[in-house]
Design a protein around this motif. Structure first.
Motif, mmCIF file in Angstrom:
data_model
loop_
_atom_site.group_PDB
_atom_site.id
_atom_site.type_symbol
_atom_site.label_atom_id
_atom_site.label_comp_id
_atom_site.label_asym_id
_atom_site.label_seq_id
_atom_site.Cartn_x
_atom_site.Cartn_y
_atom_site.Cartn_z
ATOM 1 N N VAL A 250 32.061 53.944 47.739
ATOM 2 C CA VAL A 250 33.063 53.665 46.695
ATOM 3 C C VAL A 250 34.128 52.707 47.230
ATOM 4 N N VAL A 251 34.588 52.967 48.451
ATOM 5 C CA VAL A 251 35.624 52.108 49.043
ATOM 6 C C VAL A 251 35.087 50.680 49.201
ATOM 7 N N VAL A 255 36.540 47.270 47.369
ATOM 8 C CA VAL A 255 36.960 46.084 48.129
ATOM 9 C C VAL A 255 36.217 44.854 47.632
ATOM 10 N N ASN A 256 34.900 45.019 47.409
ATOM 11 C CA ASN A 256 34.105 43.884 46.913
ATOM 12 C C ASN A 256 34.477 43.515 45.482
ATOM 13 N N PHE A 257 34.961 44.496 44.737
ATOM 14 C CA PHE A 257 35.278 44.268 43.327
ATOM 15 C C PHE A 257 36.580 43.492 43.143
ATOM 16 N N GLN A 313 32.460 34.019 56.003
ATOM 17 C CA GLN A 313 32.070 35.293 55.409
ATOM 18 C C GLN A 313 33.238 35.999 54.724
ATOM 19 N N ALA A 314 34.407 35.974 55.357
ATOM 20 C CA ALA A 314 35.524 36.824 54.916
ATOM 21 C C ALA A 314 36.484 36.171 53.927
ATOM 22 N N ALA A 315 36.632 34.845 53.994
ATOM 23 C CA ALA A 315 37.720 34.168 53.263
ATOM 24 C C ALA A 315 37.744 34.473 51.767
ATOM 25 N N GLY A 316 36.571 34.558 51.137
ATOM 26 C CA GLY A 316 36.529 34.783 49.691
ATOM 27 C C GLY A 316 37.086 36.125 49.270
ATOM 28 N N PHE A 317 37.067 37.118 50.192
ATOM 29 C CA PHE A 317 37.561 38.462 49.868
ATOM 30 C C PHE A 317 39.043 38.630 50.182
#
Length: 394
Positions: A250-251, A255-257, A313-317
């Motif tokens: 769920v977490v 985070v992805n959402f 990998q990370a920048a978009g999030f």
């Protein structure tokens, strides 16, 4: 749980006649020489072996079904809790109310750092109401706090009354809200809490947690084991591994959402971001603490251990609401910024105009009229990427 506490006894009743008839139906005909002995054995097998076995099987199926439901309730409630809207860009005066031990105070800046802490004793037995009002008002003015976050524990209503009097009498621009403090005491004595605030005592850490929950619920609540947040059924009855796996998923999903705010996200939250781990998440937080808030996504590359691969990998999030470049607050990846800028130019806009509310209001309508497939060819970008950019801008 009732059976474990020996408060309840549970047994299953079955239709004995129907059960015997079912067993006897597979025996030889009644004319068989040893039918009486066979029926006696079958009855013994039914009572001594089959019934207990069936009872265990049914209980296991019902328990599994109940556990699945319990985990689902936990997961659903946790998702709703984590996806609460954050109160961004506000300085918060957090109050952990209490009677005898006083109300603990902590002032937190816009990115969750503690500026100062104190204690007041407005309620009995001390009842130092005037002094408490004076101190609260001084702290609010000195640090230009916008919001007061009051924990919903003991003395919450009395503290709420005190704060509303201050607002009515002296500071009408101040607002307050009541925050659920479930699990704050668990955080205050946890390893994460001690690492974040090694010099503060447990009560001060709990107060800081109350304020941060208002600023960024996802970032703060992820530090606490979900079963301590009070979001589901009785957690000790549920299989711990199944619960942990489900709530961990769920977490990650949350985070992805929504992504995370790079300037307020905690280390436990940052480690869920694609490409990051415990070490790189900690280094991001340390960089933020020593250099101040990130001004752009590009600054992430200045953090030790974050190279081009991790950045990609990370920048978009990792989002930056209110940053210099409005695109830093969207899902659009930095490597696609040039395409987004060209798209805005075709609409007669620029990234600077995205800071203007009136211009932003016109954007969805303008984008709907644009032929996406044709634009993708013109700007030499994949159709899926073009769809994502348009959706993010909308």
């Amino acid at each position: 749980r009732g059976e474990k506490e020996e408060a309840l006894k549970l047994r299953f009743e079955i239709n004995d006649e129907a059960a015997r008839a079912a067993v006897f139906a597979v025996l030889p005909p009644d004319t068989h020489t040893h039918i009486a002995r066979l029926q006696a054995w079958a009855t013994d097998a039914l009572d001594r072996l089959l019934r207990p076995s069936l009872e265990r099987e049914v209980r296991r199926e019902l328990t599994d079904e109940a556990e699945e439901h319990a985990v689902l309730v936990f997961a659903k409630n946790l998702r709703c809790l984590l996806l609460q809207s954050p109160v961004c860009g506000k300085r918060v005066l957090a109050i952990d109310p209490g009677f005898r031990t006083g109300c603990k105070l902590a002032v937190i800046d816009e990115i969750g750092n503690m500026l100062t802490h104190d204690v007041i004793y407005p309620h009995p037995p001390q009842a130092q109401r005037a002094e408490a009002k004076e101190k609260l008002l001084a702290l609010a003015r000195q640090h230009s706090t916008n919001v007061v976050a009051i924990g919903n524990g003991t003395a919450c209503r009395e503290t709420e009354e005190l704060v509303s009097e201050i607002i009515a009498e002296s500071m009408p621009e101040l607002a307050y809200t009541v925050v659920n403090e479930a699990g704050a005491s668990v955080y205050s004595t946890s390893t994460v809490g001690r690492e974040e605030f090694p010099e503060q005592d447990a009560t001060c850490r709990g107060t800081i947690s109350i304020g941060r929950r208002l600023q960024d619920p996802l970032s703060e609540l992820v530090k606490i084991e979900p079963q301590h947040i009070g979001v589901g059924l009785y957690q000790h009855d549920v299989h711990p591994r199944q619960l942990k796996d489900s709530l961990g998923a769920v977490v990650e999903s949350c985070v992805n959402f929504v992504g995370v705010d790079l300037n307020t996200a905690s280390v436990p939250l940052l480690r869920y971001v694609s490409g990051l781990n415990q070490l790189t998440a900690r280094r991001l937080a340390e960089w933020r603490q020593s250099h101040g808030a990130f001004a752009s996504r590009e600054q992430i590359k200045e953090v030790q251990g974050i190279g081009d691969g991790v950045f990609t990998q990370a920048a978009g999030f990792l989002k930056l609401p209110g940053g210099a470049n409005p695109l830093d607050a969207t899902w659009i990846h930095p490597e696609s910024y040039s395409v987004a800028v060209k798209l805005l130019e075709k609409l007669g806009m620029s990234t600077d105009l995205l800071k203007n509310r009136d211009e932003v209001a016109k954007l969805p309508e303008k984008l709907q009229a644009m032929p996406i497939e044709q634009l993708a060819q013109e700007l030499q970008v994949g159709s899926a990427t073009m769809h994502d950019i348009v959706e993010a801008l909308q």
